[in-house]
Scaffold this motif. Structure first.
Motif, PDB file in Angstrom:
ATOM      1  N   GLN A 169     -29.732 -28.510  -9.818  1.00 54.67           N
ATOM      2  CA  GLN A 169     -28.303 -28.307 -10.055  1.00 54.67           C
ATOM      3  C   GLN A 169     -28.041 -27.993 -11.524  1.00 54.67           C
ATOM      4  OE1 GLN A 169     -25.881 -28.250  -7.773  1.00 54.67           O
ATOM      5  NE2 GLN A 169     -24.191 -27.995  -9.208  1.00 54.67           N
ATOM      6  N   LYS A 170     -28.747 -28.692 -12.418  1.00 57.46           N
ATOM      7  CA  LYS A 170     -28.587 -28.444 -13.852  1.00 57.46           C
ATOM      8  C   LYS A 170     -29.017 -27.028 -14.212  1.00 57.46           C
ATOM      9  CE  LYS A 170     -28.048 -29.301 -18.252  1.00 57.46           C
ATOM     10  NZ  LYS A 170     -26.706 -29.471 -18.850  1.00 57.46           N
ATOM     11  N   ARG A 171     -30.077 -26.552 -13.589  1.00 54.61           N
ATOM     12  CA  ARG A 171     -30.631 -25.244 -13.945  1.00 54.61           C
ATOM     13  C   ARG A 171     -29.901 -24.084 -13.290  1.00 54.61           C
ATOM     14  NH1 ARG A 171     -37.071 -23.780 -14.237  1.00 54.61           N
ATOM     15  NH2 ARG A 171     -36.843 -21.638 -14.990  1.00 54.61           N
ATOM     16  N   HIS A 172     -29.468 -24.267 -12.038  1.00 58.96           N
ATOM     17  CA  HIS A 172     -28.934 -23.131 -11.287  1.00 58.96           C
ATOM     18  C   HIS A 172     -27.482 -23.283 -10.845  1.00 58.96           C
ATOM     19  CE1 HIS A 172     -32.848 -21.184 -10.997  1.00 58.96           C
ATOM     20  NE2 HIS A 172     -33.373 -22.321 -10.593  1.00 58.96           N
ATOM     21  N   GLY A 173     -26.922 -24.495 -10.927  1.00 60.42           N
ATOM     22  CA  GLY A 173     -25.606 -24.683 -10.313  1.00 60.42           C
ATOM     23  C   GLY A 173     -24.498 -25.096 -11.241  1.00 60.42           C
ATOM     24  N   THR A 174     -24.722 -25.060 -12.558  1.00 61.33           N
ATOM     25  CA  THR A 174     -23.681 -25.551 -13.461  1.00 61.33           C
ATOM     26  C   THR A 174     -22.456 -24.642 -13.501  1.00 61.33           C
ATOM     27  OG1 THR A 174     -24.819 -24.458 -15.312  1.00 61.33           O
ATOM     28  CG2 THR A 174     -25.302 -26.793 -14.945  1.00 61.33           C
ATOM     29  N   ALA A 175     -22.620 -23.380 -13.139  1.00 60.53           N
ATOM     30  CA  ALA A 175     -21.486 -22.455 -13.198  1.00 60.53           C
ATOM     31  C   ALA A 175     -20.706 -22.378 -11.884  1.00 60.53           C
ATOM     32  CB  ALA A 175     -21.975 -21.058 -13.580  1.00 60.53           C
ATOM     33  N   MET A 176     -21.161 -23.064 -10.848  1.00 60.73           N
ATOM     34  CA  MET A 176     -20.491 -22.947  -9.555  1.00 60.73           C
ATOM     35  C   MET A 176     -19.124 -23.619  -9.582  1.00 60.73           C
ATOM     36  SD  MET A 176     -22.130 -25.721  -6.899  1.00 60.73           S
ATOM     37  CE  MET A 176     -21.490 -27.404  -6.870  1.00 60.73           C
ATOM     38  N   ASP A 177     -18.196 -23.075  -8.819  1.00 60.89           N
ATOM     39  CA  ASP A 177     -16.902 -23.732  -8.643  1.00 60.89           C
ATOM     40  C   ASP A 177     -17.109 -24.957  -7.762  1.00 60.89           C
ATOM     41  OD1 ASP A 177     -13.723 -23.220  -8.757  1.00 60.89           O
ATOM     42  OD2 ASP A 177     -14.284 -24.038  -6.813  1.00 60.89           O
ATOM     43  N   LEU A 178     -16.595 -26.096  -8.192  1.00 65.71           N
ATOM     44  CA  LEU A 178     -16.864 -27.340  -7.474  1.00 65.71           C
ATOM     45  C   LEU A 178     -16.277 -27.340  -6.067  1.00 65.71           C
ATOM     46  CD1 LEU A 178     -16.423 -30.030 -10.272  1.00 65.71           C
ATOM     47  CD2 LEU A 178     -18.536 -29.130  -9.300  1.00 65.71           C
ATOM     48  N   ARG A 179     -15.166 -26.640  -5.861  1.00 68.64           N
ATOM     49  CA  ARG A 179     -14.537 -26.638  -4.535  1.00 68.64           C
ATOM     50  C   ARG A 179     -15.358 -25.821  -3.543  1.00 68.64           C
ATOM     51  NH1 ARG A 179      -9.249 -24.217  -7.096  1.00 68.64           N
ATOM     52  NH2 ARG A 179     -10.974 -23.247  -8.234  1.00 68.64           N
ATOM     53  N   SER A 180     -15.569 -24.559  -3.838  1.00 63.16           N
ATOM     54  CA  SER A 180     -16.315 -23.702  -2.910  1.00 63.16           C
ATOM     55  C   SER A 180     -17.801 -24.069  -2.896  1.00 63.16           C
ATOM     56  CB  SER A 180     -16.137 -22.232  -3.304  1.00 63.16           C
ATOM     57  OG  SER A 180     -16.576 -22.005  -4.634  1.00 63.16           O
ATOM     58  N   GLY A 181     -18.355 -24.400  -4.065  1.00 64.61           N
ATOM     59  CA  GLY A 181     -19.770 -24.751  -4.135  1.00 64.61           C
ATOM     60  C   GLY A 181     -20.089 -25.992  -3.323  1.00 64.61           C
ATOM     61  N   ALA A 182     -19.266 -27.027  -3.465  1.00 67.54           N
ATOM     62  CA  ALA A 182     -19.503 -28.254  -2.701  1.00 67.54           C
ATOM     63  C   ALA A 182     -19.330 -28.007  -1.208  1.00 67.54           C
ATOM     64  CB  ALA A 182     -18.561 -29.358  -3.171  1.00 67.54           C
ATOM     65  N   ALA A 183     -18.361 -27.165  -0.843  1.00 65.23           N
ATOM     66  CA  ALA A 183     -18.170 -26.841   0.578  1.00 65.23           C
ATOM     67  C   ALA A 183     -19.422 -26.189   1.153  1.00 65.23           C
ATOM     68  CB  ALA A 183     -16.962 -25.910   0.738  1.00 65.23           C
ATOM     69  N   ILE A 184     -20.035 -25.281   0.398  1.00 66.20           N
ATOM     70  CA  ILE A 184     -21.275 -24.633   0.841  1.00 66.20           C
ATOM     71  C   ILE A 184     -22.398 -25.657   0.976  1.00 66.20           C
ATOM     72  CG2 ILE A 184     -23.093 -23.019   0.135  1.00 66.20           C
ATOM     73  CD1 ILE A 184     -20.871 -21.319  -1.165  1.00 66.20           C
ATOM     74  N   GLN A 185     -22.508 -26.541   0.006  1.00 67.48           N
ATOM     75  CA  GLN A 185     -23.578 -27.533   0.028  1.00 67.48           C
ATOM     76  C   GLN A 185     -23.451 -28.469   1.216  1.00 67.48           C
ATOM     77  OE1 GLN A 185     -23.495 -29.350  -3.876  1.00 67.48           O
ATOM     78  NE2 GLN A 185     -24.839 -27.796  -4.714  1.00 67.48           N
ATOM     79  N   TYR A 186     -22.250 -28.940   1.474  1.00 64.75           N
ATOM     80  CA  TYR A 186     -22.066 -29.856   2.602  1.00 64.75           C
ATOM     81  C   TYR A 186     -22.233 -29.134   3.935  1.00 64.75           C
ATOM     82  CZ  TYR A 186     -20.494 -33.541  -0.538  1.00 64.75           C
ATOM     83  OH  TYR A 186     -20.437 -34.500  -1.504  1.00 64.75           O
ATOM     84  N   ALA A 187     -21.762 -27.893   4.011  1.00 63.07           N
ATOM     85  CA  ALA A 187     -21.909 -27.138   5.254  1.00 63.07           C
ATOM     86  C   ALA A 187     -23.382 -26.875   5.558  1.00 63.07           C
ATOM     87  CB  ALA A 187     -21.142 -25.813   5.155  1.00 63.07           C
ATOM     88  N   ALA A 188     -24.161 -26.534   4.537  1.00 65.68           N
ATOM     89  CA  ALA A 188     -25.588 -26.278   4.734  1.00 65.68           C
ATOM     90  C   ALA A 188     -26.308 -27.547   5.195  1.00 65.68           C
ATOM     91  CB  ALA A 188     -26.208 -25.757   3.441  1.00 65.68           C
ATOM     92  N   THR A 189     -25.977 -28.672   4.567  1.00 60.99           N
ATOM     93  CA  THR A 189     -26.614 -29.934   4.950  1.00 60.99           C
ATOM     94  C   THR A 189     -26.207 -30.356   6.358  1.00 60.99           C
ATOM     95  OG1 THR A 189     -26.542 -30.597   2.621  1.00 60.99           O
ATOM     96  CG2 THR A 189     -27.017 -32.316   4.239  1.00 60.99           C
ATOM     97  N   ALA A 190     -24.923 -30.187   6.684  1.00 62.02           N
ATOM     98  CA  ALA A 190     -24.447 -30.531   8.020  1.00 62.02           C
ATOM     99  C   ALA A 190     -25.116 -29.655   9.080  1.00 62.02           C
ATOM    100  CB  ALA A 190     -22.929 -30.383   8.086  1.00 62.02           C
ATOM    101  N   ALA A 191     -25.360 -28.391   8.757  1.00 63.10           N
ATOM    102  CA  ALA A 191     -26.012 -27.492   9.707  1.00 63.10           C
ATOM    103  C   ALA A 191     -27.431 -27.972  10.023  1.00 63.10           C
ATOM    104  CB  ALA A 191     -26.047 -26.074   9.148  1.00 63.10           C
ATOM    105  N   VAL A 192     -28.151 -28.420   8.999  1.00 63.84           N
ATOM    106  CA  VAL A 192     -29.504 -28.940   9.215  1.00 63.84           C
ATOM    107  C   VAL A 192     -29.451 -30.227  10.040  1.00 63.84           C
ATOM    108  CG1 VAL A 192     -31.550 -29.887   8.086  1.00 63.84           C
ATOM    109  CG2 VAL A 192     -30.419 -27.864   7.137  1.00 63.84           C
TER     110      VAL A 192
END
Length: 301
Positions: A179-202
C-alpha cells in the motif's frame, strides 16, 4: 489563528490525534470478533461484513464523484493491497481463533509485524531504520509478550492455527508495504470500495466451499457486524491508509504494538478480564518502545 492548528509544528490537531484514534479503533476489532464469531463461521462473517462495506463505499464514491483508477493495472494494484490487508490478514486471524487458537498466541504472532515491516521496509521501500528505532521495536515486542503472556497456552495451538496466524502476519505486513509503494495516491472512497469488493469476491468463492454459511442473526451478531463494518473497515482502515500516506511504513507499523495493551484494557472494562502486574508492565514497555521509534524517526527526518 485557526483553532484547528496545533502550536507545535503547525499541524492540525486532528492529524496529531490520528495515531491514537487508530489504535483505539483497531483494538476494538478483537472485541467485535468476540461478540460476532459465536453466531457465524469466520469466512461467512467476513463475506457479509466486507460485502456490506463494499456496497456502501461504492455508493458513497459514486454520489460524491470520487475519481476511479485510470487503468485496469492501477485497479489491480489497489485490489491486491486490499486482498493482503483485508483478505489474508482478517481471514487468518478469524480462522485461527475459530479453530481454537488462543487469542493471546494469535496476538503474539501477529505482534511480530512491526519488526518484520522494519526489516523489509529498507530493501523494498528504501526506508532507513535507525539503531534507536530497532531498540524501540524490540521493546515493543517484549511489551506485547508481557501483555499476552499471562494468557498464553501453546498446548492447544496446533500447526493449522499457527499457520493461519502466520498467514495473517504476512498479509498485514506485505499489505502495508505494498500500500505504501503502490496505493498512496488512491482515492480512499473508490480505492477502498475496490479493495473490499475484491476481497468479498474471493470470500464468496471460499465460504461455500468450506462453511455452511449459516448465520444466527442475534442482536449481538448485528451489533458486531455493524461495528466491525463501519468503525473498523471504514474508520480504522481509512486512518491506517492516511497514516501510511503521511509516514514511513516502519513507523506506522510500530503503532500495532499498542493494540494488545489497549485491547486488554477494553476487555478488562467490558468483560472483567484480569490485568496483572506483568500485563501492566508490558503496556508501559510497549508504549515506551513506540515512543522511541517515533521520536527517533523525527530526529532522523
Amino acid at each position: 489563528m485557526q483553532a484547528t492548528t496545533a502550536a507545535a509544528g503547525g499541524r492540525p490537531d486532528w492529524v496529531r490525534l490520528m495515531p491514537g484514534v487508530f489504535v483505539l479503533l483497531w483494538s476494538t476489532g478483537f472485541i467485535g470478533a468476540k461478540y460476532g464469531l459465536p453466531y457465524a463461521e469466520p469466512l461467512t462473517f467476513l463475506l457479509v461484513r466486507l460485502g456490506l462495506v463494499a456496497v456502501i463505499l461504492g455508493l458513497v464514491a459514486l454520489v460524491t464523484g470520487a475519481p476511479w483508477p485510470k487503468s485496469w493495472a492501477e485497479a489491480g494494484r489497489i485490489a491486491l493491497a486490499g486482498l493482503l490487508v483485508h483478505g489474508v490478514y482478517l481471514t487468518g486471524v478469524f480462522c485461527a481463533i475459530a479453530k481454537g487458537m488462543p487469542a493471546g498466541v494469535t496476538a503474539l504472532i501477529v505482534g511480530i509485524q512491526p519488526l518484520l515491516t522494519a526489516a523489509l521496509s529498507g530493501p523494498l521501500l528504501g526506508e532507513r531504520v535507525t539503531g534507536r528505532q530497532w531498540v524501540g521495536f524490540l521493546m515493543g515486542l517484549a511489551g506485547v509478550g508481557l501483555v499476552v503472556g499471562e494468557k498464553l497456552h501453546f498446548d492447544s495451538a496446533d500447526a493449522l492455527g499457527i499457520g493461519l496466524a502466520l498467514a495473517a502476519l504476512l498479509g498485514i505486513t506485505f499489505g502495508t508495504l505494498y500500500q505504501k509503494r503502490h496505493g498512496t495516491a488512491m482515492d480512499l472512497r473508490s480505492g477502498a470500495a475496490i479493495q473490499y469488493a475484491a476481497t468479498a469476491a474471493v470470500l464468496a468463492v471460499l465460504a461455500p466451499l468450506f462453511e455452511t454459511m449459516r448465520i444466527d442473526w442475534t442482536g449481538e451478531f448485528v451489533f458486531a457486524l455493524l461495528w466491525l463494518s463501519f468503525v473498523l473497515s471504514v474508520g480504522a482502515i481509512f486512518l491506517l491508509f492516511l497514516l501510511i500516506r503521511r509516514g514511513a511504513a516502519a513507523r506506522v507499523a510500530s503503532l500495532f504494538y499498542l493494540v494488545p495493551p489497549v485491547t486488554a484494557v477494553i476487555a478488562w472494562a467490558m468483560f472483567g478480564e484480569r490485568l496483572g502486574l506483568l500485563a501492566l508492565s508490558g503496556m508501559a514497555l510497549a508504549v515506551a518502545g513506540v515512543a522511541l521509534v517515533n521520536r527517533s524517526a523525527k530526529r532522523a527526518a
